[in-house]
Scaffold this active site. Structure first.
Site, PDB file in Angstrom:
ATOM      1  N   LEU A   1       0.852  -1.183   0.000  1.00 51.38           N
ATOM      2  CA  LEU A   1       0.000   0.000   0.000  1.00 51.38           C
ATOM      3  C   LEU A   1       0.888   1.233   0.000  1.00 51.38           C
ATOM      4  O   LEU A   1       1.845   1.311   0.784  1.00 51.38           O
ATOM      5  CB  LEU A   1      -0.898  -0.012   1.245  1.00 51.38           C
ATOM      6  CG  LEU A   1      -1.720   1.240   1.535  1.00 51.38           C
ATOM      7  CD1 LEU A   1      -2.788   1.433   0.464  1.00 51.38           C
ATOM      8  CD2 LEU A   1      -2.359   1.144   2.907  1.00 51.38           C
ATOM      9  N   SER A   2       0.616   2.170  -0.880  1.00 50.51           N
ATOM     10  CA  SER A   2       1.337   3.435  -0.954  1.00 50.51           C
ATOM     11  C   SER A   2       2.823   3.200  -1.238  1.00 50.51           C
ATOM     12  O   SER A   2       3.161   2.629  -2.268  1.00 50.51           O
ATOM     13  CB  SER A   2       1.102   4.239   0.326  1.00 50.51           C
ATOM     14  OG  SER A   2       1.590   5.555   0.182  1.00 50.51           O
ATOM     15  N   ALA A   3       3.712   3.597  -0.340  1.00 46.46           N
ATOM     16  CA  ALA A   3       5.144   3.379  -0.566  1.00 46.46           C
ATOM     17  C   ALA A   3       5.441   1.887  -0.696  1.00 46.46           C
ATOM     18  O   ALA A   3       6.282   1.481  -1.495  1.00 46.46           O
ATOM     19  CB  ALA A   3       5.961   3.981   0.574  1.00 46.46           C
TER      20      ALA A   3
ATOM     21  N   VAL B   1      -1.391  -1.227  -4.588  1.00 48.38           N
ATOM     22  CA  VAL B   1      -2.554  -0.531  -4.049  1.00 48.38           C
ATOM     23  C   VAL B   1      -2.147   0.907  -3.706  1.00 48.38           C
ATOM     24  O   VAL B   1      -1.366   1.137  -2.784  1.00 48.38           O
ATOM     25  CB  VAL B   1      -3.107  -1.245  -2.796  1.00 48.38           C
ATOM     26  CG1 VAL B   1      -4.358  -0.546  -2.287  1.00 48.38           C
ATOM     27  CG2 VAL B   1      -3.377  -2.717  -3.087  1.00 48.38           C
TER      28      VAL B   1
END
Length: 120
Positions: A45-47, A69
């Site tokens: 998720l994200s990074a 994601v």
């Protein structure tokens, strides 16, 4: 901010930095646990999603599939100042250019690239 440095070339290049650490962790698990090496999946998720993309680009032989994601594509940034463009105005690179980053990261790899699901 204690997250992956997905925007630093030294951390998202095969054999270097954080991406090499993740690949080494996979290798260690393959040696110490009875895992099916043809069924290694990655997500984030994200990074973490962006590092998952970097892992699939740099080590496609280790990963069957992955999910990104709310991350950005591999090669969107190789320095901190570029990361802001990736997050806030990501349309500045063509699909061909982004694909080239992945193909170049894979080096001499000639196999099948991991399947990818993108959720944003």
């Amino acid at each position: 901010m204690t997250c992956f440095t997905w925007f630093e070339k030294g951390d998202i290049t095969r054999g270097q930095g954080e991406i090499a650490s993740i690949a080494n962790a996979i290798d260690s698990l393959e040696q110490t646990e009875a895992i099916n090496t043809k069924k290694v999946f990655v997500t984030g998720l994200s990074a973490g999603a962006t590092m998952a993309a970097a892992l699939m680009a740099n080590y496609p032989e280790k990963i069957k599939a992955g999910a990104i994601v709310s991350g950005v594509s591999y090669g969107c940034a190789f320095q901190l100042f570029q990361s802001f463009t990736c997050m806030f105005a990501p349309g500045n690179q063509s699909a061909q250019t982004r694909g080239d980053y992945v193909r170049n990261a894979a080096g001499t790899f000639k196999g099948k690239f991991p399947k990818v699901t993108v959720i944003h």
